[in-house]
Structures are given as C-alpha cells and as structure tokens.
Design an enzyme around this catalytic site. Sequence first.
Site, PDB file in Angstrom:
ATOM      1  N   ILE A 157      92.824  48.546   8.075  1.00  0.00           N
ATOM      2  CA  ILE A 157      93.475  47.925   6.928  1.00  0.00           C
ATOM      3  C   ILE A 157      94.465  48.940   6.370  1.00  0.00           C
ATOM      4  O   ILE A 157      94.158  50.134   6.276  1.00  0.00           O
ATOM      5  CB  ILE A 157      92.432  47.540   5.858  1.00  0.00           C
ATOM      6  CG1 ILE A 157      91.506  46.475   6.416  1.00  0.00           C
ATOM      7  CG2 ILE A 157      93.107  47.082   4.567  1.00  0.00           C
ATOM      8  CD1 ILE A 157      90.265  46.251   5.616  1.00  0.00           C
ATOM      9  N   GLU A 158      95.622  48.454   6.003  1.00  0.00           N
ATOM     10  CA  GLU A 158      96.624  49.287   5.335  1.00  0.00           C
ATOM     11  C   GLU A 158      96.818  48.757   3.922  1.00  0.00           C
ATOM     12  O   GLU A 158      96.879  47.552   3.707  1.00  0.00           O
ATOM     13  CB  GLU A 158      97.969  49.222   6.070  1.00  0.00           C
ATOM     14  CG  GLU A 158      99.097  49.917   5.335  1.00  0.00           C
ATOM     15  CD  GLU A 158     100.472  49.670   5.933  1.00  0.00           C
ATOM     16  OE1 GLU A 158     101.441  50.235   5.391  1.00  0.00           O
ATOM     17  OE2 GLU A 158     100.587  48.908   6.908  1.00  0.00           O
ATOM     18  N   ILE A 159      96.900  49.662   2.970  1.00  0.00           N
ATOM     19  CA  ILE A 159      97.297  49.324   1.606  1.00  0.00           C
ATOM     20  C   ILE A 159      98.598  50.077   1.375  1.00  0.00           C
ATOM     21  O   ILE A 159      98.692  51.274   1.674  1.00  0.00           O
ATOM     22  CB  ILE A 159      96.237  49.772   0.569  1.00  0.00           C
ATOM     23  CG1 ILE A 159      94.857  49.210   0.894  1.00  0.00           C
ATOM     24  CG2 ILE A 159      96.686  49.387  -0.834  1.00  0.00           C
ATOM     25  CD1 ILE A 159      94.717  47.720   0.768  1.00  0.00           C
TER      26      ILE A 159
END
Length: 193
Positions: A157-159
């Site tokens: 997951i990338e934020i």
Amino acid sequence: MEKKEEQLKNRVDSDSKKAEKTEKGRDDGDHDQLPLMALNHVSRLCRNVQESIDFYTQVLGFVLIERPQAFDFDGAWLFNYGVGIHLVQSKDEDRLPDTDHLDPMDNHISFQCEDMEAVEEKLKERNIKYMKRTLEDDEGGTTIDQLFFNDPDGFMIEICNCENMKLVPAGSFGKIKLPFDRHNPPVELNNGN
C-alpha cells in the site's frame, strides 16, 4: 423496399444516438472507449480474513459492509474513500506475496492523504514496517511524499500526497474523465432501523 426503409431508420436512430451523446459532452471519438465511471473495488486474497478486516478498518479507516449472501466462500467487503476492498480467504497461501518485501516499483494500491505525518505516526504506533521517500520534480517544482507498507498478507500500500502533482495527458490520446456524482454506490445510512 421495406428492408431499405428499415436500414435507413436504423441509420437515423444510430445518428441521433450519436448526436445525443455529443450533446451530453462526449465527442464522436468516444465511441471506441468503454463507458467506465470509476474504480469500483480491489480484490485481495487473505491468509486470515478477520486480521485483514482489522487492518483495513483500524489502520486505513475502511468500513465493513454487507456482502451478498449468495457467496459461499469466506470473505468480506469494505468500503470508503469511493472505493471498495474485497477480501477473499485464500485456499493456497503460496499465491500470496512475501509480507516483508517492500519495493515501490512493485504492484501496489495508492491512497492520497491530507496529513502524511499523521499516517506515519499511526504506522509507528502500530509497529508497521514502512518505507518513506520523497520525490522532487525540479522542472515542475513539485514534491511528493510517499509511505509504502504491506497489509497483513503482503500486498503493498502506498500513501502519498500525489495531489501536489498536476496530471498532464501525454499526447492527445483520450480524455481524462473525473467521476463527480455517479461513481459511489448508494449508501444505506439507517442500517436497517
């Protein structure tokens, strides 16, 4: 004679449908594109559905929603931010990625964020391993902050604060379509009460 009249009528009907679409803001070149509105959901295999529910609800703020009872396999549906996450119990853990591998160049889903520091603090509080990087575009004068981490099943997951970067179509192929009012499914707020 009747066949020619029918062909002419079909051509006229087709032309008026094209004109109707053009009036609604679509040009004649759009007929080759699919009538897509927005991303609906991302599906993820899980080692343990409940652990994944806990992660996506407690870390990322997703909401557990009802899923059709017709499904005869273990899983869960989550929704927030205009997108769904569908969790499916894996029957073969060998199909799942390594939970320790973090590579920004690998497959991942990305969420835009208003407060990168708050997300980083939450990851630290929960002892979630993450990778932080900053990309600077000297030409455009833009800076993008990114945090990468894995869910309990190893899906990355990338934020990011990617809203800092302007979207510029590369060439004239296609038009960017932004969902405004129809991309979210209806929401039942009274929970059956």
